[in-house]
Design an enzyme around this catalytic site. Structure first.
Site, PDB file in Angstrom:
ATOM      1  N   LYS A 113      44.399 -35.540 -42.068  1.00 47.67           N
ATOM      2  CA  LYS A 113      44.123 -35.136 -40.686  1.00 47.67           C
ATOM      3  C   LYS A 113      45.379 -34.642 -40.006  1.00 47.67           C
ATOM      4  O   LYS A 113      45.345 -33.713 -39.203  1.00 47.67           O
ATOM      5  CB  LYS A 113      43.562 -36.318 -39.885  1.00 47.67           C
ATOM      6  CG  LYS A 113      42.109 -36.634 -40.179  1.00 47.67           C
ATOM      7  CD  LYS A 113      41.563 -37.528 -39.064  1.00 47.67           C
ATOM      8  CE  LYS A 113      40.160 -38.007 -39.368  1.00 47.67           C
ATOM      9  NZ  LYS A 113      39.696 -39.002 -38.397  1.00 47.67           N
ATOM     10  N   LYS A 194      32.685 -34.320 -49.006  1.00 43.89           N
ATOM     11  CA  LYS A 194      31.791 -35.304 -48.397  1.00 43.89           C
ATOM     12  C   LYS A 194      30.976 -34.683 -47.271  1.00 43.89           C
ATOM     13  O   LYS A 194      31.483 -33.840 -46.536  1.00 43.89           O
ATOM     14  CB  LYS A 194      32.686 -36.403 -47.805  1.00 43.89           C
ATOM     15  CG  LYS A 194      32.231 -37.787 -48.080  1.00 43.89           C
ATOM     16  CD  LYS A 194      33.151 -38.794 -47.414  1.00 43.89           C
ATOM     17  CE  LYS A 194      32.961 -38.814 -45.915  1.00 43.89           C
ATOM     18  NZ  LYS A 194      33.387 -40.060 -45.265  1.00 43.89           N
ATOM     19  N   LYS A 197      30.293 -34.316 -40.176  1.00 37.65           N
ATOM     20  CA  LYS A 197      29.758 -33.627 -38.996  1.00 37.65           C
ATOM     21  C   LYS A 197      30.540 -32.364 -38.687  1.00 37.65           C
ATOM     22  O   LYS A 197      30.100 -31.526 -37.923  1.00 37.65           O
ATOM     23  CB  LYS A 197      29.706 -34.557 -37.788  1.00 37.65           C
ATOM     24  CG  LYS A 197      30.961 -35.302 -37.494  1.00 37.65           C
ATOM     25  CD  LYS A 197      30.659 -36.464 -36.538  1.00 37.65           C
ATOM     26  CE  LYS A 197      31.587 -37.631 -36.801  1.00 37.65           C
ATOM     27  NZ  LYS A 197      31.031 -38.920 -36.465  1.00 37.65           N
TER      28      LYS A 197
END
Ligand code: TRP
Length: 334
Positions: A113, A194, A197
């Protein structure tokens, strides 16, 4: 045997999807009857990336409603919002002084991230320590988590162990609880990553509130391969194997066994779409009812905060005492 003490958390960032549900949330529901669970909407964790101050409080309410819609029962579990229990941030500070920069720097989620952002907040770096505080405050011995959170749980164990050996037995050692199959539901368009969203194509992610026709069309359009035979081989047939795993997670049959029943991709997709719409239908119905029951949702949150604080304040007091902080003077009750 004592009932297991469970804690888990989910961020209130946007809509929940099939990966959240089959990977972890379903376990939250199953666990509530034979364990003592605390389930936390981790709004403070969501501040570590782009802060959406306009929508955060609404998303937090929606997340609680969604947890109720999937079948959590406040009679059997404590549902609460992280920021309503200030013990989480108090314990985080203490644990930050026990964790090391080195171990936080090794967290793959931080590396992933952090590398995509121009400026990285200190909160993103210490994120796993807040997560450790979440877990340790409730003496949780079982922590339902997706595969991607294992490293964070391992860190929580290290921090707990180090604290206990330096300052005396204070924290319970937590263990991961990972569902046997479909701990990792993959993106339907890009089965190498994966389901999430925030994936590139919204076609790859089945949201829990997607209407049935949208679910069917997403499953029908799922990426497969040109081989044409159905068998379970995640390495070489990631798309088909993902569909088999989704079906397996819903039916509890093994994916390789399920594969034997199908001679075409179309038939497999039809059954996957049917199985997924069947589990999503009651969730959407309950969620719709709850949208008219704001007072009830807020009541759940209020009770949850009270119950969570009762447990968390005792653990925090144990930790502050162990580490040698002066006992706070009694103050008039709030
Ligand atoms: N980091 C977890 C995630 O992104 C959410 C989380 C926060 C959590 N605190 C937790 C999960 C405590 C389990 C236990 O999925």
């Amino acid at each position: 045997m004592d009932r297991p003490r469970i804690l888990s958390g989910i961020q209130p960032t946007g809509e929940m999807h099939l990966g959240n549900y089959l990977g972890a949330l379903r376990l939250w529901v199953d666990a509530q009857y034979d364990a003592l669970p605390h389930y936390c909407v981790v709004d403070l964790h969501s501040l570590t990336v782009q802060i959406d101050s306009k929508h955060l409080s609404k998303r937090t309410l929606d997340a609680v409603a969604m947890l109720l819609a999937i079948g959590l029962d406040p009679q059997h579990c404590t549902i609460f919002v992280q920021s309503h229990v200030p013990e989480h941030t108090s314990l985080t500070w203490i644990l930050e002084c026990v964790a090391t920069m080195g171990e936080l720097g090794r967290m793959t989620q931080f590396k992933d991230k952090g590398s995509s952002q121009e400026s990285v907040s200190a909160g993103l770096f210490t994120y796993p320590v807040l997560m450790a505080a979440d877990i340790l405050l409730y003496d949780a011995n079982k922590v339902p988590i997706g595969d991607d959170q294992r490293q964070h749980l391992e860190l929580a164990r290290r921090i707990a162990g180090r604290f206990n050996s330096r300052f005396g037995e204070t924290f319970v050692m937590p263990e991961a609880l990972v569902p046997p199959v479909a701990a990792r539901v993959m993106d339907l368009q890009n089965p190498g990553s994966k389901m999430s969203k925030s994936s590139e194509s919204s076609l790859g992610t089945v949201f829990l509130l997607d209407p049935a026709d949208v679910v069917v069309s997403k499953v029908k359009k799922a990426v497969t391969d040109s081989d044409g035979t159905v068998h379970y081989d995640p390495e070489n047939k990631p798309g088909i194997s993902n569909l088999l795993e989704i079906l397996s997670a819903i039916t509890s049959e093994r994916p390789d066994q399920l594969a034997l029943k199908y001679s075409s991709y179309g038939a497999l997709k039809t059954d996957v779409a049917g199985a997924v719409t069947d589990i999503l239908r009651p969730i959407a119905e309950r969620y719709k009812e709850l949208s008219n029951e704001d007072a009830y949702v807020r009541e759940v949150i209020r009770n949850g905060a009270m119950r969570a604080r009762e447990v968390a304040s005792v653990t925090l007091a144990r930790a502050t005492e162990a580490i040698g902080l002066l006992e706070p003077p009694a103050v008039a009750s709030e």
